[in-house]
Enzyme design. Structure first.
Site, PDB file in Angstrom:
ATOM      1  CB  CYS A 180      42.121  33.231   5.781  1.00  0.00           C
ATOM      2  SG  CYS A 180      42.135  32.414   7.389  1.00  0.00           S
TER       3      CYS A 180
ATOM      4  CG  ASP B 187      44.739  29.319   8.505  1.00  0.00           C
ATOM      5  OD1 ASP B 187      44.697  30.354   9.212  1.00  0.00           O
ATOM      6  OD2 ASP B 187      43.946  29.101   7.583  1.00  0.00           O
ATOM      7  CD  GLN B 188      43.148  31.700  13.598  1.00  0.00           C
ATOM      8  OE1 GLN B 188      42.508  31.895  12.578  1.00  0.00           O
ATOM      9  NE2 GLN B 188      42.560  31.387  14.735  1.00  0.00           N
TER      10      GLN B 188
ATOM     11  CG  ASP C 149      46.922  32.510   7.314  1.00  0.00           C
ATOM     12  OD1 ASP C 149      47.287  32.210   8.474  1.00  0.00           O
ATOM     13  OD2 ASP C 149      45.775  32.257   6.886  1.00  0.00           O
ATOM     14  CG  HIS C 150      46.007  35.279  10.053  1.00  0.00           C
ATOM     15  ND1 HIS C 150      45.469  34.566  11.116  1.00  0.00           N
ATOM     16  CD2 HIS C 150      45.277  34.915   8.962  1.00  0.00           C
ATOM     17  CE1 HIS C 150      44.484  33.817  10.687  1.00  0.00           C
ATOM     18  NE2 HIS C 150      44.334  34.008   9.375  1.00  0.00           N
TER      19      HIS C 150
ATOM     20  CG  HIS D  51      39.996  31.767   1.826  1.00  0.00           C
ATOM     21  ND1 HIS D  51      39.670  31.817   3.160  1.00  0.00           N
ATOM     22  CD2 HIS D  51      38.850  32.053   1.161  1.00  0.00           C
ATOM     23  CE1 HIS D  51      38.395  32.113   3.302  1.00  0.00           C
ATOM     24  NE2 HIS D  51      37.876  32.257   2.095  1.00  0.00           N
TER      25      HIS D  51
END
Length: 505
Positions: free
Chosen positions: A53, A13-14, A292-293, A103
Site C-alpha cells: 500500500c 485498494d488491492q 494501488d496493487h 497511507h
C-alpha cells in the site's frame, strides 16, 4: 472541455488487474465501471510501482519508485519535499482535495492537497517497520495472516465498510460543493477507497450477486511449499500459513466476498459519478480509475500482495480524457506514470523535476508511441529480507533478488507464470539483457544498505516517541460547524440560492 480540465482520480485498494482484461470482466457486477470503461483508454498491462500500500501510493503520487521516495514499506515516511501530482496541479492553480486512504506516514498528511476530507484508515507512524536485521521474524500484531481467508463471509458493517461509506459520503458532498462553488479554479479531487482489500467480508446484497459465480476457485491451484520460489516461501511464512487449515470452501468464500466488495465499490463510484453528472461537471472532468496493487486471491496458494506475480502486481488502469481515444492499450504501463500523465493532460510543466522521476506520460503511449523506459517495480517490505526488483518490457517480465534465483517469464505464452525461462538456453540472450538492465537501474548492495539504515533509524524514533506524551500524526479532518447549513451571520435568501444546484429563480 475547459482549457484546464477538472480531474477526478478514483483509487481502490488491492484490486486485481487480471480481472480487467478490457474493462471489468463480464462476470463482475460492475455497471458503473463498465460504463466508465466504455469511454476510457484501458491499459490492459498496467502495474504497480510496488506491491504494497504505502510504497505503491507514494510512487503513484510522485512518479518515483520506492528507492527514490524512500517509502520502502508501510511505515516509512513520505518526505514532504517530494512533489506529488497534487503539488504540481496546485502550483498550476488547481484546487486539490483528498477523500479517503493514501497511507501517508509522517507529520505531513497532505502532500499537496489543500484539504483532506477524511482521516486515513491506517496509522501514520513508524509502528509497522520491518527489520532486515531479524530475518524470518514474524510480527503477529500487524502482519497479515490467513484469518482473512478462514473468516471470510457476510457482514453488514465492518471497520473497512464504515470507512468506505464515509469516504463515499464525503466525496459526493464535495462534488456537490464543487458544482455550486464560487471558486472558478479547476479542481482535482482524489477519492481513495480501502476495498476490496481484505478482510474478505461483504454485505449480503453484494454477496448474493455471486451465488452461482463460476470463478470462485483459482485458475492455478496451490503449489507445494517446497516447490515455491524463495520469495513466495517467505510470504507463506510471513502470513503464518502453518497455523491455518485452508479448505476449498474457505477459498470459495474469500473469493466470493472479494468479488462482492468489487460490486460494493462499483456502487460507491456510481454515487460519485452520478453527483458529478448532476452538477454538470462530467464533460469537463478527466477521470482516472486505478488500484494501488492487486491480490493473489489464492492463485498458487498465495494471498494478498507482496509479490511480483501478476495477481499481486498487475492493476486496472482506465483514463477518460480528451485526446485519449477510448479503446484497449496493450503496451505495459505503470501507476508511476500517473503523475506525468495528469500533468500532461492539464498542461502542467514538470520539467524541473523530470530527471528524478521514473514514470512517463501515457498520453503518447495511448496514441501508439513506444515507451521511453521499461515498466519497473520494487519491493522491500515484510516477507522480504533484501530488496526485490522487476522489469516488465515487451512480452517479458524479469524478477531479481540477491537472495533468490532470477525469474524470466514470457507473459504472452505463459500468462500464469508457471515456466521460469531464466536458465533456459533458448532464452539466455534475453535473460542476460534483462540482468544487464538490473545492473543499469539498481545498485542492489547500496539499496539494501539504505533500507537497513532507514529501518534502524525508525525503530529508535518510534520507541522514543511512544514514551511519555504521545502526539500522533494521524490526520484530523476539520469541520467548522459555524459555517455549515444556516447560521445567523448568513443571509437566508442568499444561502438558499447559493447552495442550490441548478440555481432557482
Amino acid at each position: 472541455m475547459t482549457a484546464r480540465p477538472n480531474i477526478l482520480v478514483l483509487m481502490v485498494d488491492q484490486l486485481v488487474g487480471t480481472l480487467f482484461p478490457d474493462g471489468p470482466a463480464d462476470f463482475l457486477h460492475t455497471p458503473n465501471l463498465k460504463k466508465l470503461a466504455a469511454r476510457s483508454t484501458r491499459f490492459q498491462n498496467a502495474y504497480t510501482g510496488s506491491p504494497l500500500c504505502a510504497p505503491a501510493r507514494a510512487s503513484f503520487m510522485s512518479g518515483q519508485l520506492p528507492r527514490r521516495t524512500r517509502v520502502y514499506d508501510n511505515a516509512a515516511e513520505f518526505s514532504p519535499d517530494i512533489p506529488t501530482y497534487a503539488h504540481h496541479l496546485r502550483r498550476a492553480g488547481y484546487q486539490t482535495s483528498l477523500a479517503g486512504k493514501m497511507h501517508f506516514v509522517g507529520p505531513d498528511q497532505l502532500h499537496g492537497f489543500e484539504e483532506r476530507l477524511t482521516t486515513d484508515v491506517y496509522p501514520a507512524d513508524y509502528g509497522w517497520t520491518p527489520d532486515y536485521g531479524k530475518p524470518g521474524e514474524r510480527i503477529d500484531w500487524w502482519y497479515h495472516n490467513m484469518g482473512s481467508v478462514t473468516g471470510a463471509g457476510v457482514g453488514e458493517i465492518t471497520n473497512q465498510l464504515e470507512y468506505d461509506d464515509e469516504v463515499a459520503y464525503e466525496a459526493v458532498r464535495k462534488v456537490y460543493d464543487l458544482g455550486r462553488r464560487k471558486d472558478d479554479r479547476p479542481f482535482m479531487l482524489t477519492v481513495s477507497f480501502t476495498h476490496p482489500h481484505d478482510p474478505y467480508v461483504a454485505r449480503r446484497k453484494y454477496w448474493d450477486l455471486y451465488e452461482d459465480c463460476d470463478h470462485l476457485e483459482p485458475e492455478v491451484g496451490a503449489i507445494d511449499y517446497e516447490a515455491q520460489d524463495g520469495h513466495s516461501k517467505r510470504i507463506f511464512d510471513a502470513n503464518d500459513f502453518r497455523n491455518f487449515d485452508i479448505t476449498k470452501e474457505d477459498i470459495r468464500r474469500a473469493r466470493r466476498a472479494y468479488f462482492a466488495n468489487v460490486s460494493y465499490i462499483d456502487d460507491k463510484i456510481g454515487e460519485i459519478l452520478e453527483a458529478l453528472e448532476g452538477v454538470g461537471l462530467s464533460e469537463d472532468t478527466v477521470i482516472v480509475f486505478l488500484s494501488d496493487h492487486g491480490d493473489m486471491l489464492g492463485e498458487r496458494g498465495l494471498w494478498f500482495k507482496m509479490s511480483f506475480y501478476e495477481g499481486s502486481s498487475r492493476v486496472p488502469l482506465m483514463v477518460s480524457a480528451p485526446g485519449m481515444e477510448p479503446g484497449l492499450v496493450r503496451t505495459p504501463a505503470s501507476t508511476v506514470d500517473i503523475a506525468a500523465t495528469l500533468a500532461d493532460l492539464a498542461g502542467v510543466d514538470m520539467a524541473s523535476v523530470a530527471p528524478w522521476t521514473d514514470g512517463e506520460s501515457l498520453v503518447p503511449v495511448a496514441a501508439g508511441q513506444a515507451r521511453k523506459m521499461p515498466v519497473r517495480m520494487e519491493y522491500t517490505a515484510e516477507a522480504s529480507e533484501a530488496p526485490l526488483v522487476s522489469i516488465r518490457e515487451g512480452r517479458f517480465k524479469y524478477n531479481h533478488c540477491e537472495l533468490d534465483a532470477p525469474q524470466l517469464f514470457d507473459l504472452e505464452a505463459d500468462p500464469h507464470e508457471l515456466t521460469n525461462l531464466a536458465d533456459d538456453p533458448a532464452h539466455a540472450e534475453t535473460a542476460a539483457a534483462f540482468a544487464a538492465k538490473v545492473r543499469e537501474y539498481w545498485d542492489m548492495a547500496a539499496y539494501d544498505a539504505e533500507i537497513r539504515e532507514s529501518q534502524a533509524r525508525r525503530h529508535v524514533v518510534y520507541e522514543a516517541l511512544r514514551q511519555g506524551d504521545y502526539h500522533p500524526w494521524d490526520h484530523q479532518p476539520m469541520k467548522d460547524a459555524s459555517e455549515r447549513f444556516m447560521r445567523n451571520h448568513m443571509d437566508l435568501n442568499i444561502l438558499e440560492a447559493s447552495q442550490r444546484w441548478p440555481r432557482g429563480e
